[in-house]
Motif scaffolding. Structure first.
Motif, PDB file in Angstrom:
ATOM      1  N   GLU A  35      -0.400  14.096  -4.150  1.00 25.32           N
ATOM      2  CA  GLU A  35       0.343  15.247  -3.642  1.00 25.32           C
ATOM      3  C   GLU A  35       1.617  14.767  -2.935  1.00 25.32           C
ATOM      4  N   PRO A  36       2.650  15.609  -2.906  1.00 28.78           N
ATOM      5  CA  PRO A  36       3.880  15.235  -2.198  1.00 28.78           C
ATOM      6  C   PRO A  36       3.637  14.837  -0.744  1.00 28.78           C
ATOM      7  N   GLU A  37       2.686  15.524  -0.078  1.00 25.32           N
ATOM      8  CA  GLU A  37       2.395  15.203   1.320  1.00 25.32           C
ATOM      9  C   GLU A  37       1.872  13.770   1.456  1.00 25.32           C
ATOM     10  N   THR A  38       1.054  13.348   0.500  1.00 26.29           N
ATOM     11  CA  THR A  38       0.510  11.988   0.550  1.00 26.29           C
ATOM     12  C   THR A  38       1.628  10.968   0.419  1.00 26.29           C
ATOM     13  N   ARG A  39       2.510  11.185  -0.542  1.00 23.86           N
ATOM     14  CA  ARG A  39       3.624  10.255  -0.729  1.00 23.86           C
ATOM     15  C   ARG A  39       4.532  10.238   0.502  1.00 23.86           C
ATOM     16  N   SER A  40       4.728  11.414   1.090  1.00 23.91           N
ATOM     17  CA  SER A  40       5.558  11.498   2.293  1.00 23.91           C
ATOM     18  C   SER A  40       4.940  10.733   3.453  1.00 23.91           C
ATOM     19  N   ARG A  41       3.618  10.866   3.626  1.00 25.73           N
ATOM     20  CA  ARG A  41       2.933  10.158   4.713  1.00 25.73           C
ATOM     21  C   ARG A  41       3.058   8.648   4.523  1.00 25.73           C
ATOM     22  N   ALA A  42       2.924   8.199   3.296  1.00 23.41           N
ATOM     23  CA  ALA A  42       3.030   6.768   3.031  1.00 23.41           C
ATOM     24  C   ALA A  42       4.414   6.254   3.422  1.00 23.41           C
ATOM     25  N   LEU A  43       5.438   7.005   3.097  1.00 17.30           N
ATOM     26  CA  LEU A  43       6.788   6.605   3.469  1.00 17.30           C
ATOM     27  C   LEU A  43       6.987   6.626   4.983  1.00 17.30           C
ATOM     28  N   GLU A  44       6.307   7.559   5.655  1.00 15.17           N
ATOM     29  CA  GLU A  44       6.406   7.628   7.116  1.00 15.17           C
ATOM     30  C   GLU A  44       5.851   6.368   7.768  1.00 15.17           C
ATOM     31  N   VAL A  45       4.774   5.826   7.217  1.00 15.78           N
ATOM     32  CA  VAL A  45       4.204   4.594   7.766  1.00 15.78           C
ATOM     33  C   VAL A  45       5.234   3.468   7.687  1.00 15.78           C
ATOM     34  N   ALA A  46       5.829   3.304   6.515  1.00 18.79           N
ATOM     35  CA  ALA A  46       6.809   2.236   6.328  1.00 18.79           C
ATOM     36  C   ALA A  46       8.021   2.442   7.230  1.00 18.79           C
ATOM     37  N   LEU A  47       8.475   3.695   7.349  1.00 15.10           N
ATOM     38  CA  LEU A  47       9.640   3.983   8.186  1.00 15.10           C
ATOM     39  C   LEU A  47       9.337   3.723   9.656  1.00 15.10           C
ATOM     40  N   ALA A  48       8.156   4.159  10.104  1.00 15.54           N
ATOM     41  CA  ALA A  48       7.779   3.951  11.503  1.00 15.54           C
ATOM     42  C   ALA A  48       7.700   2.462  11.823  1.00 15.54           C
ATOM     43  N   LEU A  49       7.142   1.691  10.899  1.00 18.16           N
ATOM     44  CA  LEU A  49       7.015   0.254  11.126  1.00 18.16           C
ATOM     45  C   LEU A  49       8.392  -0.417  11.185  1.00 18.16           C
ATOM     46  N   SER A  50       9.270  -0.030  10.271  1.00 12.33           N
ATOM     47  CA  SER A  50      10.599  -0.664  10.246  1.00 12.33           C
ATOM     48  C   SER A  50      11.423  -0.289  11.468  1.00 12.33           C
ATOM     49  N   GLU A  51      11.259   0.934  11.969  1.00 15.32           N
ATOM     50  CA  GLU A  51      12.020   1.369  13.132  1.00 15.32           C
ATOM     51  C   GLU A  51      11.511   0.735  14.430  1.00 15.32           C
ATOM     52  N   ALA A  52      10.184   0.520  14.495  1.00 16.03           N
ATOM     53  CA  ALA A  52       9.589   0.023  15.745  1.00 16.03           C
ATOM     54  C   ALA A  52       9.586  -1.497  15.829  1.00 16.03           C
ATOM     55  N   LEU A  58       0.831  -1.206   0.000  1.00 21.37           N
ATOM     56  CA  LEU A  58       0.000   0.000   0.000  1.00 21.37           C
ATOM     57  C   LEU A  58       0.863   1.253   0.000  1.00 21.37           C
ATOM     58  N   VAL A  59       1.772   1.326   0.959  1.00 19.68           N
ATOM     59  CA  VAL A  59       2.567   2.561   1.073  1.00 19.68           C
ATOM     60  C   VAL A  59       3.540   2.696  -0.097  1.00 19.68           C
ATOM     61  N   GLY A  60       4.016   1.566  -0.614  1.00 22.74           N
ATOM     62  CA  GLY A  60       4.900   1.642  -1.765  1.00 22.74           C
ATOM     63  C   GLY A  60       4.196   2.195  -2.989  1.00 22.74           C
ATOM     64  N   ALA A  61       2.981   1.709  -3.238  1.00 20.85           N
ATOM     65  CA  ALA A  61       2.206   2.202  -4.375  1.00 20.85           C
ATOM     66  C   ALA A  61       1.869   3.673  -4.207  1.00 20.85           C
ATOM     67  N   ALA A  62       1.502   4.074  -2.979  1.00 24.19           N
ATOM     68  CA  ALA A  62       1.163   5.474  -2.721  1.00 24.19           C
ATOM     69  C   ALA A  62       2.380   6.368  -2.880  1.00 24.19           C
ATOM     70  N   ALA A  63       3.519   5.910  -2.385  1.00 27.68           N
ATOM     71  CA  ALA A  63       4.729   6.721  -2.451  1.00 27.68           C
ATOM     72  C   ALA A  63       5.202   6.930  -3.884  1.00 27.68           C
ATOM     73  N   ARG A  64       4.887   5.959  -4.762  1.00 34.86           N
ATOM     74  CA  ARG A  64       5.350   6.059  -6.149  1.00 34.86           C
ATOM     75  C   ARG A  64       4.331   6.701  -7.079  1.00 34.86           C
ATOM     76  N   ALA A  65       3.135   6.980  -6.589  1.00 26.89           N
ATOM     77  CA  ALA A  65       2.070   7.492  -7.456  1.00 26.89           C
ATOM     78  C   ALA A  65       2.269   8.980  -7.733  1.00 26.89           C
ATOM     79  N   ASP A  66       2.585   9.311  -8.970  1.00 29.30           N
ATOM     80  CA  ASP A  66       2.832  10.713  -9.332  1.00 29.30           C
ATOM     81  C   ASP A  66       1.573  11.565  -9.213  1.00 29.30           C
ATOM     82  N   ALA A  67       0.408  10.932  -9.290  1.00 29.65           N
ATOM     83  CA  ALA A  67      -0.838  11.701  -9.224  1.00 29.65           C
ATOM     84  C   ALA A  67      -1.112  12.247  -7.820  1.00 29.65           C
TER      85      ALA A  67
END
Length: 294
Positions: A275-292, A264-273
């Motif tokens: 907004e940058p904020e949306t892609r950033s939030r998607a990456l934050e989910v993945a980062l938070a999960l990997s760190e925790a 989910l977050v990978g597809a959202a982060a790569r979707a050019d359609a």
């Protein structure tokens, strides 16, 4: 003397929202709260239910009711409240919430109710069951909206796991919240997702593993995906925000759906359609999960 400057509580509420009068109005409010807190609480509750009072003032009345909740009474700053007075305050607060039709006023009342129920020394045991009954209402209905907002607020306040985040409440609420997060009303979907993710953070590991994650994790991810792909990007971002908190503080909630989440977050982060904020939030989910994650 400041209290005498305002003819009634509605006038005081207007003044509290006016920067030019706010300082004087706050002083008047504090004076009235010290001299007769129960009367002032009663007058605020009365204002909430008067349709001729502007919604902004009624919302403010709901916010101010938190100043009379158990969290404040237990400190002694509001004087002595008898058991009957507390019961009357709670009954009125609940009745106003059930009758309210404005979403902004309802949200303010939900937070007042949640704060009232947040002190284990002054429990409100009926509230969890009343909220569960509300969650049984039809998806998209006003009753469901109130119950979802209340579930969100109760989960946020229950740091002691004695109410909404207790094992029994999580087991009862999880399938109901799963139904609402799979609904068609975007705002209600977001409220359900927020409540689920807050419960994931607050509840015990056992409740998270046995009840909440099996019932709700997959539906939250599916709902987020649906919002993001159905031109409801802002609502999808709200769900991603909730998932960031859950991934960072309760990674076990998402462990069984880790592959789906990363897709989910990978597809959202790569979707050019998006907004940058949306892609950033998607990456934050993945980062938070990997760190925790352990």
């Amino acid at each position: 003397m400041e209290a005498a400057l305002f003819k009634d509580t509605p006038a005081l509420l207007v003044a509290l929202a006016d920067p030019a009068q706010q300082k004087t109005a706050e002083a008047a409010f504090s004076q009235m709260q010290k001299s007769n807190p129960q009367q002032l609480a009663s007058e605020l509750l009365a204002c909430v239910g008067v349709d001729t009072i502007p919604a902004s003032s009624r919302q403010l009345a709901g916010v101010l009711l938190k100043r009379f909740a158990a969290t404040k009474r237990i400190s002694g700053v509001l004087g002595e409240w008898s058991a009957e007075a507390v019961a009357g305050f709670r009954a009125s607060l609940w009745a106003k919430l059930g009758a309210e039709t404005s979403s902004i006023v309802s949200r303010a009342l939900c937070h007042a109710v949640a704060e009232e129920a947040s002190i284990p020394e002054q429990p409100w045991p009926e509230l969890v069951g009343q909220c569960a009954t509300g969650l049984d209402a039809a998806a998209g209905s006003r009753q469901a909206a109130v119950a979802l907002a209340l579930a969100d607020a109760l989960a946020d306040f229950d740091t002691e796991k004695t109410g909404a985040a207790s094992d029994a409440a999580v087991a009862s609420w999880a399938p109901k919240l799963a139904t609402h997060v799979a609904g068609t009303d975007g705002d209600h979907v977001v409220m359900a997702a927020r409540a689920i993710c807050k419960l994931a953070v607050r509840c015990s590991p056992a409740a998270r593993k046995r009840a909440l994650a099996p019932a709700c994790c997959g539906p939250v991810l599916a709902a987020t995906q649906k919002l993001l792909t159905n031109d409801e990007e802002l609502l999808g971002v709200d769900c991603l925000d909730a998932l960031v908190d859950a991934a960072g503080e309760a990674p076990a909630f998402l462990a069984g759906q880790a592959e789906g989440l990363l897709q989910l977050v990978g597809a959202a982060a790569r979707a050019d359609a998006f907004e940058p904020e949306t892609r950033s939030r998607a990456l934050e989910v993945a980062l938070a999960l990997s760190e925790a994650a352990p």
